[in-house]
Design a protein around this motif. Structure first.
Motif, PDB file in Angstrom:
ATOM      1  N   LEU A 186      -5.294  49.671 -29.979  1.00 51.86           N
ATOM      2  CA  LEU A 186      -5.505  50.810 -29.085  1.00 51.86           C
ATOM      3  C   LEU A 186      -6.460  50.445 -27.955  1.00 51.86           C
ATOM      4  O   LEU A 186      -6.233  50.800 -26.786  1.00 51.86           O
ATOM      5  CB  LEU A 186      -6.045  51.986 -29.894  1.00 51.86           C
ATOM      6  N   LYS A 187      -7.519  49.703 -28.304  1.00 58.15           N
ATOM      7  CA  LYS A 187      -8.445  49.256 -27.260  1.00 58.15           C
ATOM      8  C   LYS A 187      -7.740  48.363 -26.248  1.00 58.15           C
ATOM      9  O   LYS A 187      -7.940  48.486 -25.035  1.00 58.15           O
ATOM     10  CB  LYS A 187      -9.615  48.506 -27.890  1.00 58.15           C
ATOM     11  N   LYS A 188      -6.921  47.449 -26.787  1.00 61.55           N
ATOM     12  CA  LYS A 188      -6.188  46.565 -25.874  1.00 61.55           C
ATOM     13  C   LYS A 188      -5.243  47.368 -24.987  1.00 61.55           C
ATOM     14  O   LYS A 188      -5.096  47.074 -23.790  1.00 61.55           O
ATOM     15  CB  LYS A 188      -5.410  45.531 -26.687  1.00 61.55           C
ATOM     16  N   SER A 189      -4.626  48.391 -25.611  1.00 62.58           N
ATOM     17  CA  SER A 189      -3.712  49.212 -24.807  1.00 62.58           C
ATOM     18  C   SER A 189      -4.472  49.942 -23.709  1.00 62.58           C
ATOM     19  O   SER A 189      -4.025  49.998 -22.545  1.00 62.58           O
ATOM     20  CB  SER A 189      -3.003  50.225 -25.714  1.00 62.58           C
ATOM     21  N   TYR A 190      -5.655  50.496 -24.106  1.00 62.57           N
ATOM     22  CA  TYR A 190      -6.469  51.158 -23.084  1.00 62.57           C
ATOM     23  C   TYR A 190      -6.926  50.163 -22.011  1.00 62.57           C
ATOM     24  O   TYR A 190      -6.932  50.475 -20.804  1.00 62.57           O
ATOM     25  CB  TYR A 190      -7.681  51.828 -23.733  1.00 62.57           C
ATOM     26  N   ALA A 191      -7.329  48.967 -22.483  1.00 64.64           N
ATOM     27  CA  ALA A 191      -7.773  47.954 -21.515  1.00 64.64           C
ATOM     28  C   ALA A 191      -6.637  47.540 -20.603  1.00 64.64           C
ATOM     29  O   ALA A 191      -6.818  47.387 -19.370  1.00 64.64           O
ATOM     30  CB  ALA A 191      -8.327  46.744 -22.266  1.00 64.64           C
ATOM     31  N   GLN A 199      -4.034  49.971 -14.095  1.00 66.58           N
ATOM     32  CA  GLN A 199      -4.401  50.983 -13.118  1.00 66.58           C
ATOM     33  C   GLN A 199      -5.273  50.390 -12.019  1.00 66.58           C
ATOM     34  O   GLN A 199      -5.075  50.653 -10.827  1.00 66.58           O
ATOM     35  CB  GLN A 199      -5.112  52.129 -13.814  1.00 66.58           C
ATOM     36  N   LEU A 257      -4.054  49.346 -19.895  1.00 69.14           N
ATOM     37  CA  LEU A 257      -3.783  50.471 -18.994  1.00 69.14           C
ATOM     38  C   LEU A 257      -4.804  50.534 -17.878  1.00 69.14           C
ATOM     39  O   LEU A 257      -4.439  50.728 -16.692  1.00 69.14           O
ATOM     40  CB  LEU A 257      -3.800  51.771 -19.817  1.00 69.14           C
ATOM     41  N   ALA A 258      -6.098  50.345 -18.244  1.00 70.08           N
ATOM     42  CA  ALA A 258      -7.135  50.371 -17.208  1.00 70.08           C
ATOM     43  C   ALA A 258      -6.958  49.229 -16.227  1.00 70.08           C
ATOM     44  O   ALA A 258      -7.125  49.391 -15.002  1.00 70.08           O
ATOM     45  CB  ALA A 258      -8.517  50.308 -17.869  1.00 70.08           C
TER      46      ALA A 258
END
Length: 870
Positions: free
Chosen positions: A624-629, A635, A631-632
């Protein structure tokens, strides 16, 4: 003595009487003729009874030969010279008094007196009376030994010949016997069955006309060898609890066949006394056993642990049974299901060195082993034991061993043994009591085991709760793995534990965490295929726990893993979440071979399940962290690209609009130089305009390069050559005085390979970094340039530019790669931004790796074979 005819008339009358009564001489019964209470005739039988000569008796008063007659009967003798009824009297003889019965018959002027010897009849009557009295006394005795002892004592006091014969496998045994005149009782003589003994054993009682001959047959000798007169006798059977027990033979002068009944009654009285004594003995023994069991139960209940109970318990057994030693044997620790040995847990009555020499007993081929496996009590003589047990018992002087199983419900958990230095047979009550005592030992052991199990379960639950909290407190994989291996080792008490996780390819299992004495195991790996060649690979495929009692004898052990871990026993557990394998946990026993119990597997499995869920949770959170990272980053890249696109469009417009006036300015400056000439005072001003126009042109070029960088055309280029050309250009462009010059230190490794880059673009990037370093040292300093092989996800080259300048302030370090950010008075803020874009276009990395109060280091990583992005 004879007298002559010249003697007195009375003598002549006696001679006539002798002639008249001569026919009575042949009678076997003693006969006397009395006249006037004087003896005028007596036959030969009476003379033999009196033991006197005829002349000593004839003419003498009849009462002179009698003693202790009844007074009323004696008056008849004084009056009429005879009695009307039989008279019991004692006849005086030289041998002593003889009991006689006198019967008189009138014959003319004389009386015929029959004299019957009734000594034997009286003796017989007295014996029978004494026998009845003795039989009535026997029931007062409280034990078999007391009954038999009193019987033997009474028969001897009566001077009655007797024999107590007990049947045996090797023939009847004379346990006790007595013959009047013998110096000591007869005992322990084995004989043969005689007709009289056999008949008495089957019928209950028999009269024997010649007991002496029966005794000779019993002993296998001639009757003359006994040197005894023939005696009549009676043999009666004595029963015990309705079953034949022994034969009692009595013999005496005067016994008749009708005496079988009183002797049989005496035997019945002995049987009743023995039954009563046996009942009393049993009750006493049972009461004693119950008291001992009560004391044993009390000691077991008050003992803080089993070993505190073993001492009082074995002493109680020794006191109750009178044994010389007591042993308690339990299965070896960790091998309760199928032990090879029974360990001597406690011993009473042995020297310490003996216990030290025999600390355990094999289950196979020993008496205790047979009792443990069969669950049945055994009482065995030493010579009948198997060789190992026989030698050990005889060496210590023991003759009999009795062993009973120690049971917990229906399960045998050990053996309790008692040993005797004399041959001994335990009664059913003693054996029953010993087994009951064994149950107290079993209860103490089971209570302690249950208590320890409850304590252990409580500790396990506390540990699992603690582990759960620890695993829930962190999502760091390293911390989870460390907590997991430590908990696995603690929960089953092993020195080492490991967690193995699959690598990125899934083809190998790698040790990611370890606890214990083999930290070098971390990083070791084994292939997942084929499963039969490895404990861990098999568990990884089957997803089932695996117990290995002795890894040295198991062909599935991975040779390298066994060698490095030095493991002797293994418990391998799957780490799985639902149907997906996360890894494998391995608990290792290095001290001894060991069979892990089902409870231990269950406890370790619970920890493994918690660890699996924690690792899966950490993986999900990491994903999940990797996905957020991602995504960030996506972005940010999108925003950056939009900004760059806008900046590119703006830069293109600005460059187009600025370069047209710049062209006019360059033309005008050139024309003015020609018009005014070199000597004109306006020449310096014209030069200033030209220099500023050049600087503005470079800014426009940098702006276009940053906004729309050209696509690189890579090919192999020498790193050292690019560095030398770039540093040389930077130093030449600086043009500093010699006393403020920058000194260069080179550190280029000989094994630095060529890199595949666009030479023009990379030279520009190196030049910008070198210029940046030189400009950071306006007063001179040292520029350190280094290059070496490196590996960062792939093979490459690492280049460092280090200056000794004023350094970069902390607050501006995060922005040094932003476009148009600069701290220089004349800077454009595009130098480092352009370098970063060039390096990233070659799939490399640029970073500020160190900075202090003075000096700065920029580091580049360029892959050797990385193609330029399309």
């Amino acid at each position: 003595m004879t007298r002559s005819d010249a003697q007195s008339p009375s003598a002549r009358v006696r001679t006539e009487d002798a002639t008249a009564y001569r026919l009575l001489d042949a009678m076997p019964l003693g006969v006397a003729v009395l006249r006037d209470c004087q003896v005028v005739y007596l036959n030969a039988s009476l003379l033999d009874l009196l033991g006197r000569e005829r002349g000593e008796v004839l003419g003498c008063p009849a009462l002179s030969f009698l003693s202790r007659p009844d007074a009323s009967d004696v008056r008849n003798w004084n009056g009429s010279g005879a009695t009307k009824k039989p008279l019991d009297a004692w006849l005086r003889t030289p041998r002593g008094e003889v009991r006689v019965e006198l019967t008189s018959v009138e014959h003319g002027d004389a009386w015929l007196v029959h004299v019957r010897d009734v000594t034997a009849r009286v003796r017989r009557r007295e014996l029978l009376e004494q026998l009845a009295e003795l039989g009535a006394e026997l029931p007062t005795r409280r034990s078999e030994a007391q009954v038999l002892g009193r019987m033997f004592e009474g028969l001897e006091a009566m001077s009655l010949a007797f024999a107590w014969v007990v049947p045996g496998q090797e023939g009847p045994l004379l346990e006790r016997g007595f013959a009047p005149g013998s110096p000591e009782p007869l005992s322990a003589r084995r004989g043969a069955w005689t007709p009289g003994l056999e008949q008495a054993w089957s019928e209950g009682c028999v009269f024997v006309e010649d007991a002496t001959r029966e005794a000779a047959r019993f002993l296998g000798v001639g009757a003359e060898a006994l040197r005894a007169e023939p005696l009549p006798g009676v043999v009666a059977r004595v029963d015990l609890e309705g079953a034949p027990r022994a034969l009692l033979a009595v013999a005496a002068v005067g016994l008749r066949e009708e005496d079988r009944a009183p002797v049989r009654r005496f035997a019945t009285q002995v049987s009743a006394a023995l039954d009563a004594a046996l009942t009393i003995t049993r009750l006493s023994a049972r009461n004693t056993a119950l008291a001992a069991l009560n004391r044993l139960a009390s000691a077991a209940a008050s003992a803080p642990h089993p070993r505190a109970f073993f001492g009082p318990g074995t002493e109680e057994i020794a006191g109750l049974l009178g044994c010389d030693a007591v042993t308690l044997l339990l299965p070896e620790e960790g091998r309760l299901e199928a032990p090879e040995f029974l360990e001597l847990i406690h011993a009473h009555g042995f020297a310490r060195e003996v216990v030290a020499r025999h600390p355990r007993t094999p289950v196979t081929g020993t008496v205790n082993g047979v009792v443990f496996l069969s669950g049945e009590a055994r009482v065995v003589d030493a010579e009948d034991c198997p060789p190992p047990t026989r030698e050990a018992l005889l060496q210590q002087g023991f003759q009999t061993l009795a062993a009973v199983p120690v049971r917990v419900r229906s399960r045998v958990v050990g053996t309790l043994g008692v040993l005797f230095r004399v041959r001994r047979r335990l009664t059913p009550l003693e054996l029953e009591t010993l087994q009951a005592m064994g149950s107290h030992f079993a209860a103490a052991l089971e209570s302690h085991r249950l208590l320890e199990e409850v304590r252990g379960r409580a500790e396990d639950l506390a540990l699992m709760h603690e582990v759960g909290k620890a695993l829930a407190a962190t999502l760091e994989p390293a911390a989870l793995l460390s907590t997991g291996v430590t908990s696995l080792a603690r929960i089953v008490d092993t020195p080492d534990a490991y967690v193995m996780l699959p690598d990125a390819t899934g083809e190998r299992l790698i040790v990611r965490a370890a606890t214990g004495g083999h930290p070098a195991m971390v990083g070791q790996s084994i292939p997942v295929e084929p499963p039969p060649h490895s404990f861990t690979a098999e568990v990884f495929h089957t997803r089932q726990p695996l117990r290995v009692e002795d890894a040295r004898e198991d062909p599935r052990g991975h040779e390298e893993l066994l060698r490095l871990s030095e493991g002797l026993a293994f418990l391998v557990l799957p780490l799985a979440v639902h149907e997906r394998m996360v890894g494998v946990a391995m608990v290792v026993e290095t001290r001894r071979t060991r069979r892990f119990t089902a409870a231990e597997v269950e406890r370790a499995g619970a920890i493994a399940s918690q660890l699996s869920l924690a690792l899966e949770g950490a993986r999900l959170v990491e994903d999940l962290k990797k996905s957020y990272a991602e995504l960030a980053r996506a972005q940010a890249q999108l925003v950056h690209r939009e900004r760059l696109a806008a900046l590119g469009e703006l830069s293109a417009v600005v460059a187009h609009e600025v370069r047209n006036p710049l062209g006019a300015i360059f033309n005008s400056v050139a024309t003015i130089r020609r018009i005014v000439g070199p000597e004109s005072p306006a020449t310096p001003l014209v030069d200033i305009v030209g220099e500023e126009a050049d600087r503005l042109n470079r800014i426009v070029a940098d702006l276009l390069t940053f906004a729309r960088p050209p696509s690189p055309h890579p090919y192999p280029v020498s790193v050292s050559q690019l560095l030398e050309e770039s540093v040389r250009g930077a130093l030449a462009d600086q043009g500093a005085p010699r006393d403020l010059a920058v000194r260069v230190e080179w550190s280029v490794a000989t094994d630095v390979p060529p890199v595949t880059v666009d030479e023009r673009l990379m030279r520009q990037a190196f030049l910008n970094l070198a210029l940046n370093a030189v400009q950071a040292m306006p007063h001179g300093g040292t520029l350190s340039v280094s290059a070496s092989r490196a590996f960062l996800d792939r093979d490459g080259v690492q280049v460092d530019f280090t200056d000794t300048g004023v350094g970069i302030p902390v607050d501006v370090r995060p922005r040094i790669f932003e476009p148009f950010f600069t701290t220089k008075a004349q800077g454009t803020g595009l130098g480092l931004a352009v370098v970063k874009r060039i390096v990233e276009s070659h799939l490399g990395q640029l970073s500020l790796v160190s900075t202090g109060a003075e000096g700065t280091t920029f580091r580049l990583f360029l892959p050797v074979d990385a193609p330029a992005p399309g």
